[in-house]
Every structure is written in C-alpha cells, then in structure tokens.
Design a protein around this motif. Sequence first.
Motif, PDB file in Angstrom:
ATOM      1  N   SER A  94       0.564  -1.385   0.371  1.00  0.00           N
ATOM      2  CA  SER A  94       0.150  -0.213  -0.449  1.00  0.00           C
ATOM      3  C   SER A  94       1.440   1.290  -0.346  1.00  0.00           C
ATOM      4  CB  SER A  94      -1.088  -0.141   1.386  1.00  0.00           C
ATOM      5  OG  SER A  94      -2.239  -1.286   1.283  1.00  0.00           O
ATOM      6  N   PHE A  95       2.272   1.203   0.170  1.00  0.00           N
ATOM      7  CA  PHE A  95       2.964   2.744   0.439  1.00  0.00           C
ATOM      8  C   PHE A  95       4.614   2.300  -0.290  1.00  0.00           C
ATOM      9  CE2 PHE A  95       1.197   1.287   4.377  1.00  0.00           C
ATOM     10  CZ  PHE A  95       0.646   2.654   4.961  1.00  0.00           C
ATOM     11  N   ARG A  96       3.921   1.239  -1.484  1.00  0.00           N
ATOM     12  CA  ARG A  96       4.980   1.137  -2.775  1.00  0.00           C
ATOM     13  C   ARG A  96       4.457   1.873  -3.917  1.00  0.00           C
ATOM     14  NH1 ARG A  96       6.211  -5.294  -5.315  1.00  0.00           N
ATOM     15  NH2 ARG A  96       7.892  -4.689  -5.897  1.00  0.00           N
ATOM     16  N   ALA A  97       5.549   2.143  -4.933  1.00  0.00           N
ATOM     17  CA  ALA A  97       5.086   3.772  -6.000  1.00  0.00           C
ATOM     18  C   ALA A  97       4.808   2.499  -6.995  1.00  0.00           C
ATOM     19  CB  ALA A  97       6.936   3.728  -6.050  1.00  0.00           C
ATOM     20  N   LYS A  98       4.064   2.983  -7.548  1.00  0.00           N
ATOM     21  CA  LYS A  98       3.622   1.839  -9.080  1.00  0.00           C
ATOM     22  C   LYS A  98       4.868   1.144  -9.943  1.00  0.00           C
ATOM     23  CE  LYS A  98       0.304   1.621 -12.893  1.00  0.00           C
ATOM     24  NZ  LYS A  98      -0.564   2.382 -13.823  1.00  0.00           N
ATOM     25  N   GLY A  99       6.429   2.247 -10.029  1.00  0.00           N
ATOM     26  CA  GLY A  99       7.319   1.338 -10.638  1.00  0.00           C
ATOM     27  C   GLY A  99       8.458   1.011  -9.304  1.00  0.00           C
ATOM     28  N   CYS A 100       7.789   0.921  -8.358  1.00  0.00           N
ATOM     29  CA  CYS A 100       9.096   0.211  -7.874  1.00  0.00           C
ATOM     30  C   CYS A 100       9.450  -1.721  -8.257  1.00  0.00           C
ATOM     31  CB  CYS A 100       8.256  -0.274  -6.359  1.00  0.00           C
ATOM     32  SG  CYS A 100       9.631  -0.467  -5.163  1.00  0.00           S
ATOM     33  N   GLN A 101      10.773  -1.558  -8.144  1.00  0.00           N
ATOM     34  CA  GLN A 101      11.215  -2.967  -8.690  1.00  0.00           C
ATOM     35  C   GLN A 101      11.644  -3.645  -8.083  1.00  0.00           C
ATOM     36  OE1 GLN A 101      14.591  -1.401 -11.438  1.00  0.00           O
ATOM     37  NE2 GLN A 101      12.678  -0.448 -12.534  1.00  0.00           N
ATOM     38  N   ALA A 102      11.554  -3.289  -6.284  1.00  0.00           N
ATOM     39  CA  ALA A 102      11.742  -4.167  -5.785  1.00  0.00           C
ATOM     40  C   ALA A 102      10.865  -5.954  -6.206  1.00  0.00           C
ATOM     41  CB  ALA A 102      11.224  -4.348  -4.215  1.00  0.00           C
ATOM     42  N   ARG A 103      11.468  -6.739  -4.911  1.00  0.00           N
ATOM     43  CA  ARG A 103      11.042  -8.388  -6.032  1.00  0.00           C
ATOM     44  C   ARG A 103      10.428  -7.962  -4.955  1.00  0.00           C
ATOM     45  NH1 ARG A 103      16.796 -12.070  -6.043  1.00  0.00           N
ATOM     46  NH2 ARG A 103      17.344 -10.063  -4.638  1.00  0.00           N
ATOM     47  N   THR A 104      10.309  -7.448  -3.556  1.00  0.00           N
ATOM     48  CA  THR A 104       9.245  -8.041  -2.713  1.00  0.00           C
ATOM     49  C   THR A 104       8.667  -7.293  -1.711  1.00  0.00           C
ATOM     50  OG1 THR A 104       8.509  -9.560  -0.818  1.00  0.00           O
ATOM     51  CG2 THR A 104      11.245  -8.773  -0.827  1.00  0.00           C
ATOM     52  N   ARG A 130      -2.068   0.606  -2.437  1.00  0.00           N
ATOM     53  CA  ARG A 130      -1.388   1.770  -3.610  1.00  0.00           C
ATOM     54  C   ARG A 130      -2.779   2.786  -3.699  1.00  0.00           C
ATOM     55  NH1 ARG A 130      -0.190   5.704  -1.885  1.00  0.00           N
ATOM     56  NH2 ARG A 130       0.420   7.050  -3.226  1.00  0.00           N
ATOM     57  N   SER A 131      -3.327   2.392  -4.012  1.00  0.00           N
ATOM     58  CA  SER A 131      -4.878   2.630  -4.124  1.00  0.00           C
ATOM     59  C   SER A 131      -5.548   3.835  -2.861  1.00  0.00           C
ATOM     60  CB  SER A 131      -5.868   2.197  -5.506  1.00  0.00           C
ATOM     61  OG  SER A 131      -6.675   1.549  -4.879  1.00  0.00           O
ATOM     62  N   GLN A 132      -5.178   2.678  -1.953  1.00  0.00           N
ATOM     63  CA  GLN A 132      -5.634   2.673  -0.834  1.00  0.00           C
ATOM     64  C   GLN A 132      -5.095   4.031   0.056  1.00  0.00           C
ATOM     65  OE1 GLN A 132      -9.428   1.757   0.114  1.00  0.00           O
ATOM     66  NE2 GLN A 132      -8.857   0.881  -2.161  1.00  0.00           N
ATOM     67  N   ALA A 133      -3.701   4.678  -0.265  1.00  0.00           N
ATOM     68  CA  ALA A 133      -3.653   4.638   0.938  1.00  0.00           C
ATOM     69  C   ALA A 133      -2.903   6.601   0.244  1.00  0.00           C
ATOM     70  CB  ALA A 133      -2.243   4.740  -0.037  1.00  0.00           C
ATOM     71  N   GLY A 134      -3.984   7.605  -0.286  1.00  0.00           N
ATOM     72  CA  GLY A 134      -3.748   8.786  -0.836  1.00  0.00           C
ATOM     73  C   GLY A 134      -2.537   9.201  -1.227  1.00  0.00           C
ATOM     74  N   ILE A 135      -2.132  10.196  -0.619  1.00  0.00           N
ATOM     75  CA  ILE A 135      -1.140  11.284  -1.857  1.00  0.00           C
ATOM     76  C   ILE A 135      -0.118  10.292  -0.772  1.00  0.00           C
ATOM     77  CG2 ILE A 135      -3.148  13.288  -1.716  1.00  0.00           C
ATOM     78  CD1 ILE A 135      -0.707  14.543   0.089  1.00  0.00           C
ATOM     79  N   THR A 136       1.049  11.218  -2.501  1.00  0.00           N
ATOM     80  CA  THR A 136       2.086  11.021  -2.058  1.00  0.00           C
ATOM     81  C   THR A 136       2.874  11.863  -1.744  1.00  0.00           C
ATOM     82  OG1 THR A 136       2.552   8.576  -3.816  1.00  0.00           O
ATOM     83  CG2 THR A 136       4.857  10.156  -3.051  1.00  0.00           C
ATOM     84  N   ALA A 137       3.568  12.181  -0.043  1.00  0.00           N
ATOM     85  CA  ALA A 137       4.013  13.729   0.192  1.00  0.00           C
ATOM     86  C   ALA A 137       5.386  13.869  -0.698  1.00  0.00           C
ATOM     87  CB  ALA A 137       4.395  13.473   1.536  1.00  0.00           C
ATOM     88  N   PRO A 138       5.163  15.122  -1.069  1.00  0.00           N
ATOM     89  CA  PRO A 138       6.194  15.965  -1.626  1.00  0.00           C
ATOM     90  C   PRO A 138       8.456  15.584  -0.897  1.00  0.00           C
ATOM     91  CG  PRO A 138       5.171  17.598  -0.929  1.00  0.00           C
ATOM     92  CD  PRO A 138       4.324  16.079  -0.115  1.00  0.00           C
TER      93      PRO A 138
END
Length: 264
Positions: free
Chosen positions: A159-169, A229-237
């Motif tokens: 839920s706190f992971r960016a859409k483009g995150c490349q981490a394996r887990t 991720r869609s449940q977590a709201g905005i990404t802070a600056p």
Amino acid sequence: MTETLHRLAIGIEYDGSGFRGWQTQKEARTLQAQVEKALSRVADEPIGVTCAGRTDAGVHATGQIIHFDTRAVRDPRAWLLGGNSHLSPELSFQWVRPMPDDFHARFSARWRRYRYIFLNRLTRPAILRRRVTWIHRPLDAALMAKAVPHLLGEHDFSSFRAKGCQARTPIRTVQEVSVHRRGDFIHLDIRANAFLHHMVRNIAGVLMAIGRGEYPPEWIAEVLTARDRSQAGITAPPDGLYLVQVGYEDRFDLNPPAVVPEYA
C-alpha cells in the motif's frame, strides 16, 4: 598508480532539490554522475560508485554512503578535499575509509534511517524552501504519533509502494518509527531494514491526512492491511525527506552517528 584494486567508502551529504535523483540518467542532472566525475578526476581513472540507497528527485541526504574500487592511491585528505573541489556546492564528501573487498554499500547495509520534516504553520518558508514540506493547515502531531506504531515489525508494504517500484518483494521490517513536534516542525523518524520506492513519502502522505483529522490513527493499519496503493492517498513531496543514517555489521566498523537535520 598501482595495479591492485582497493575498495573505499565515502560518506556524503547533499541537497537533492536541484537533481533528478541519485541514479545516472541520460540528459539529466543526477547525484551519481556528479560524484563519479569528481572521484574520476582525483583518481585520474574512471570511477563507478554504488550507494546505500538511491534517493528520488528532490530528496536530500546527510548520511548517504557509497563504495568504489580504484587502483589510485591517495591519502584521505586528497580524496575529500580534492573530491569536494570538483563537486557542485550542493554535495560534500564528509569522510573516507578503506574497506575490505566484501563490503558493499547497498547489500551489506543492515538498515537505513530516514527523517521526514513537516513545517506546519500558516506562512510559507523562504530560507527552508525545498528543504521541508510546508503544510499550512494545522496538523495534530499527537494523532500522527498514535498511528505510526501500527507500522512496526515485518509487513507487506504494498500500500506504500510506488507503481514503478522494482523491488522483488514488498516485505519490509520497520524497526523504529516515531513522530514528534518541535515548535512549528513535525519530525517523522523511521528506520527499516530496507525501503520500497516512495515508501516513506507515502507513509508521510497518510500521516498528513490523519494529522488533519480526516481519518483516525487506526486508518494507517487498514491501509497497510489492504496491500493496495490506491487506498493510501497522496505521495508527500520529496522536499522534507532526508536519508540520515545507514547501519552495517559490526565487523565493518562503519556506523557513523546520524546527522539529523533539526530545523527547530
């Protein structure tokens, strides 16, 4: 110059506001490119570096650590002062140390620590522009502090992971987390074994909503459990985010104290 490669580690601080992040990109001003160019000039040979944590565009560091291999033999003063003379003013080498060949700035790291700084007042900052995240609406730091213990331990942080995150887990272990107010400043401190792309900024975004009274502190646990991720709201600056410390195994004898920006 010697033919034997040896490994060095360097501590770096930087103001990331004028860069497109750490990692080298074509036709973009990046921190890695600056660092490699400066070290290559001191070494008089091409240098490639590896960092402990690749920070995003606009993110700062007081405790970034890199390693690199070189045939060049220079004393520590030459690496530091010579390197700094070739860096732009937003970056500075702080220390240099020889390391064993099995040391790796990223993979040897046991944990990373970040601080996120909110400036919570009616008027915008001038001197601290792009170095803190300004929130003009009142934030209740006590509510934010009640929320963060839900993050402790090993969890799926999707839920706190960016859409483009490349981490394996998406599994990460948060070891310490706290929120404190000091005057007009609110500090979020978090330490984990590793972080996902935008993880701290997405946590900060949830805490902003809780601090404004839009959700109760328990909402952060619901977001975490949702793994969405869609449940977590905005990404802070990125402005208020700092990499402040990286921890390693004791055998490397490389655990410099955190240099934590206070701004209060």
